[in-house]
Structure formats: structure tokens, C-alpha cells
Write a protein that holds these residues in place. Structure first.
Motif: not given
Length: 333
Positions: A5, A7-8, A10, A14-15, A325-327
Motif C-alpha cells: 500500500t 503507507s508502505c 511513508s 508500515e515501512s 502510521q498510514g500515509e
């Protein structure tokens, strides 16, 4: 994790999971320096290398463009490992239909910034892809530098001071405003800059580790340090410098300055006995005139689950500085 996604990319939690649970899981045995932005190896002397890809939108923004950004970003990653940036490889992926005038503008920015840092381009590559395969231009750069000091996350110790070189969030705030067409009645610009001239004078000081706070901002750097070194870090919220214009953007858009990207700000951990001298040297340079101590490494912990960043306010209240967290905004750099 079943799918990638936005967010990966960001720089946040998630990264971290993508890198730790997918990339490191398969390639970890081949990686020289895990949890670092640049790897150190033996050549004729010790060398540091870092590679990065730049996909920022918009390509041109107040304070810089993708050309300036790619030179500063890669050279800074090498500088954060205690190395003097010397050489760079340059890869260009161009979209069919790109204006040659825009390409020339970006190349002139690369030339100007590379000359400013004393960098030479030793290899390059250019690819052209069909319209729509990329957004105008993507750039990959690999920087090489000669190691002067041993700065790495594994050297962090209990009792270390945490120093921040400059106010945070300017780059992220500028890109947010440009992307959302928010007109700022101010002179706020990206903090995009090469950091080696700032930190050159502190190589003779005892510094344990250093990192530029790019994607995910200050929050991502400190949380990554906590997990990699298994420590708890306490931050004094009132000590973290934030420009008034950045605070205004955060209030309007509901953002957290601690998680906004920077491109000319570094964070360092060092013995408290060294802080006074390091601060004096940083403040003598234009990029470091607002450098300050923002907290300390409060204790070691037994496992990653207990590794955390504690944000303390002026009334004695405490809360976790969460891993982003998230983008917040894709393609920030």
C-alpha cells in the motif's frame, strides 16, 4: 502483509514492517548494515554508500526541486554515517513527452548542488518509458563517501543526550501546501540542504549516532532508534523547535509536526559531556543556529515491545510519541 500500500512508503510503521518482515527476511543475510541509511565497507580506507530514489510531486517546490533534493538526500545519508560525500551515480527515468526545458532546469539544479558539495558524478543511466509509466521524471542516486567517524545506531547508550539541529517539518509542510494548493502568506520554504558542511566540525567530538529526519520525520527516527538499540527515549515536547508557519499549517490540516518530513535536519545521540561543545559548533553554522537538546536516552529495555519514545510536556504529562502510521502524503521525496 499481502499487498503493498502507499503507507508502505511513508517512512512510518508500515515501512518498518515492509523492510523488516519482507525485505530483511529474504535479503537480510546479504545486508552489511541493517537499520542504517548507508552501508560502510572496506575499500582503500573505509567507505560509506547510500542509494535512494526520488519520486516527489510536485517536481519544483519553494526551496528546491527534485534535482536539488536527489543530491542533498543521498549525500546526507552518507554524511550521517560519519563520511565525507565524494561521488555520486545518477539514474534518470524519463516519461515520454517530458518538456526538455524542465529536464534542463532539473539538471542545472543537480549540477549546482553537486558543485556546492564537491561531488563528482562517476556513473549514470537514462531510460525513457511510455507516457503514464512514470510521472514526468524519477531519479535514482547513489552516493559514496570516505568514512571519518564511526557513527551508528548500535553505539547508542543510556544517558545519551538527543540533539536536534534545526526546526522540524518545513519540507513536509511546504509539499502539503503545494499539493493542496494552499496559498501561504509567508516565506516558508523547504529545508532541503546538504548537511555535511554543518556536521564537518563535530567529527572530532564523541557522537554515537546521527540520522537525517526525512520520511516519517523526527518521530520515525527516534522510534527506529529505540527498536534497533532496545532503549527508551524521553523527549521534552517544549524543547522541540517548530516554525510558526509550520505550526499554522499543522493546525489548518490537522497534521503532526513530529511526523512531517525534513530534508535538512539531523538528529544525534551523544554523551551528555559532549553536548555543550557540539551545540556550540552546530550553532556557529547557518543550518544549525537553532540546534538544541530535546531529550535523552532514559534507559535500556529488554525487548523491542518495551522500546518506546516518551513525550513529556511542561506540566509533567507524558504520552507515547508513536511510530507514524498510514500515509500522510505519498511521494514526499
Amino acid at each position: 502483509m499481502k499487498h503493498i500500500t502507499l503507507s508502505c512508503g511513508s517512512g512510518g510503521l508500515e515501512s518498518y514492517k515492509l523492510i523488516d518482515e519482507v525485505i530483511y527476511e529474504i535479503l537480510g543475510g546479504l545486508i552489511l548494515d541493517m537499520h542504517e541509511d548507508a552501508g560502510v565497507y572496506e575499500g582503500k580506507g573505509r567507505m560509506a554508500t547510500s542509494t535512494d530514489s526520488y519520486v516527489i510531486s510536485p517536481l519544483v517546490f519553494p526551496g528546491g526541486d527534485i534535482g536539488k533534493l536527489c543530491v542533498c538526500g543521498s549525500s546526507n545519508d552518507v554524511a550521517m554515517r560519519g563520511a565525507k560525500p565524494l561521488y555520486m551515480c545518477l539514474g534518470l527515468i524519463l516519461e515520454e513527452g517530458l518538456d526538455v526545458s524542465l529536464l534542463k532546469q532539473i539538471l542545472y539544479s543537480i549540477k549546482q548542488e553537486a558543485r556546492k558539495g564537491g561531488l563528482r558524478i562517476i556513473s549514470g543511466d537514462t531510460k525513457v518509458v511510455p507516457k503514464g509509466a512514470v510521472d514526468k521524471i524519477f531519479i535514482n542516486t547513489t552516493a559514496f563517501g570516505e568514512v571519518v567517524s564511526d557513527w551508528r545506531v548500535g553505539r547508542i547508550q543510556e544517558g545519551d543526550d538527543i540533539i536536534l539541529s534545526a526546526p522540524i517539518g518545513a519540507h513536509g509542510a511546504v509539499i502539503f501546501c503545494e499539493r493542496n494548493e494552499i496559498a501561504l502568506q509567508s516565506d516558508l520554504q523547504s529545508d532541503c540542504a546538504q548537511l555535511y558542511p554543518l556536521i564537518e566540525s563535530v567529527h572530532n567530538c564523541e557522537i554515537h549516532t546521527m540520522r537525517d529526519a526525512t520520511r516519517g520525520g523526527l518521530s520515525a527516527v527516534l522510534n527506529e532508534w529505540c527498536r534497533a538499540a532496545k532503549v527508551e527515549i524521553s523527549i521534552n515536547e517544549e524543547s522541540v523547535p517548530i516554525l510558526e508557519q509550520v505550526s499554522g499549517v499543522c493546525e489548518i490540516l490537522g497534521l503532526e509536526a513530529l511526523s512531517l518530513a525534513n530534508e535538512g535536519v539531523c538528529v544525534m545521540a551523544l554523551p551528555a559531556s559532549e553536548s555543550k561543545e557540539v551545540l556550540a559548533k552546530l550553532r556557529a553554522h547557518e543550518l544549525g543556529r537553532h540546534a538544541c537538546i530535546i531529550g535523552r536516552v532514559s534507559k535500556r529495555v529488554q525487548n523491542i515491545e518495551s522500546a518506546r519514545v516518551i513525550l513529556c510536556n511542561q506540566w509533567g504529562g507524558k504520552r507515547y510519541m508513536e511510530y507514524p502510521q498510514g500515509e500522510l502524503l505519498p511521494r514526499i521525496c
